[in-house]
Scaffold this active site. Structure first.
Site, PDB file in Angstrom:
ATOM      1  CG  ASP A 138      -2.365   3.474  14.226  1.00  0.00           C
ATOM      2  OD1 ASP A 138      -2.863   4.006  13.220  1.00  0.00           O
ATOM      3  OD2 ASP A 138      -2.537   2.274  14.531  1.00  0.00           O
TER       4      ASP A 138
ATOM      5  CG  ASP B 272      -8.671   2.648  12.594  1.00  0.00           C
ATOM      6  OD1 ASP B 272      -9.485   3.275  13.279  1.00  0.00           O
ATOM      7  OD2 ASP B 272      -8.667   2.653  11.349  1.00  0.00           O
TER       8      ASP B 272
ATOM      9  CG  ASP C 269      -2.288  -1.459  15.907  1.00  0.00           C
ATOM     10  OD1 ASP C 269      -2.124  -0.377  15.304  1.00  0.00           O
ATOM     11  OD2 ASP C 269      -3.217  -2.239  15.657  1.00  0.00           O
TER      12      ASP C 269
END
Lengths: 186, 186
Positions: free
Chosen positions: B6, B8, B137
């Protein structure tokens, strides 16, 4: 049933946009007409001394966002959605990504609505995207993985010599998809 | 072995960039510190009357391209590449795509090199991207398909209550990956 649709050459008419821009900027320099294209890569169909100015045209601001739709593409999109297919637009950005990537989203918003921008998948490697079908004018799609999709070739002058793949265009698509997927019930 | 990372929150430090921008624009308005975040969605951790100005900050030109790297992320990227893993950055753009999408490419170019922009996959639905692992996240990643990847949760204050997934961060990643994938030979 999940279908990936390529953007340039399938939904957005890159060739038409390019020829219009060329005609506007270089009206006295003749280049091969679309029906005489032989390579998937536009630059390869141009003499080397014209490639730099060609590249400058199709990477310029507004080129991608202002591409006209491929005739019949928007109607086919709406019909496929109303038939209940899950659709995604699967597009490889130009290596000169600067203007291209945001404009791909702008094009989708303009022609298919803002919500459809969530259906856009940008990737240099389409083999990584899982789907049942990929409709794409690129004769040969390779990448890091064995794809899960069947490649249905979107008809173009530069892919006429390809054999062994089903062909589709926005005139015959209902019949082709019925044959590919037993969608007679739709 | 293909790993999706990922962008960000894993590679680019969205929270650090946001707090720096907030501090600069609204130095007298206190917002929860990163360690007190409870939702994956930044706006949900802010009182409703501050959300509009928060959104204006993180959608403004230059916000995404100027995000600092997550500490340790660039070193981990280089190490993973040199170990022979196939890496892709798998990122969902903001719905306000206008500045975001090109800047995600700019960020990658700035920190990982121009060639790495070809390793970026932008999609609102990460379940469509085939891989062995997704390091992300976001505590809950859903979409149109059953994913082929195992979701390894990148540690963040707002995902501490998630159970049943392996956790990773840029300090412990070697040990975690060895456990996930029997990569003891690396």
């Amino acid at each position: 049933m999940l279908i990936l649709l390529d953007q340039d050459g399938v939904l957005a008419d890159f060739d038409a946009g390019f020829h219009a821009a060329w005609q506007q900027h270089y009206p006295h320099t003749v280049i091969p007409a679309r029906e005489h294209r032989r390579s998937f890569y536009l630059l390869e169909d141009l003499p080397p001394h014209l490639r730099e100015q060609a590249e400058a045209l199709y990477t310029s601001p507004g080129f991608i966002s202002n591409l006209p739709p491929v005739p019949g593409a928007l109607e086919a999109w709406q019909a496929l959605e109303s038939m209940g297919f899950t659709l995604r637009i699967c597009s490889t950005p130009l290596q000169q990504y600067e203007n291209c990537v945001a404009e791909k989203y702008q094009w989708v918003e303009k022609h298919l609505g803002r919500a459809a921008t969530r259906q856009l998948v940008l990737t240099a490697d389409k083999t990584l995207v899982a789907a049942d079908l990929l409709i794409d004018d690129n004769p040969e799609i390779t990448g890091a993985r064995a794809p899960t999709w069947e490649h249905v070739l979107f008809d173009a002058p530069y892919n006429q010599t390809v054999v062994g793949k089903k062909r589709i265009n926005w005139q015959n698509w209902r019949g082709v998809l019925a044959g590919v997927m037993y969608v007679g019930e739709y």
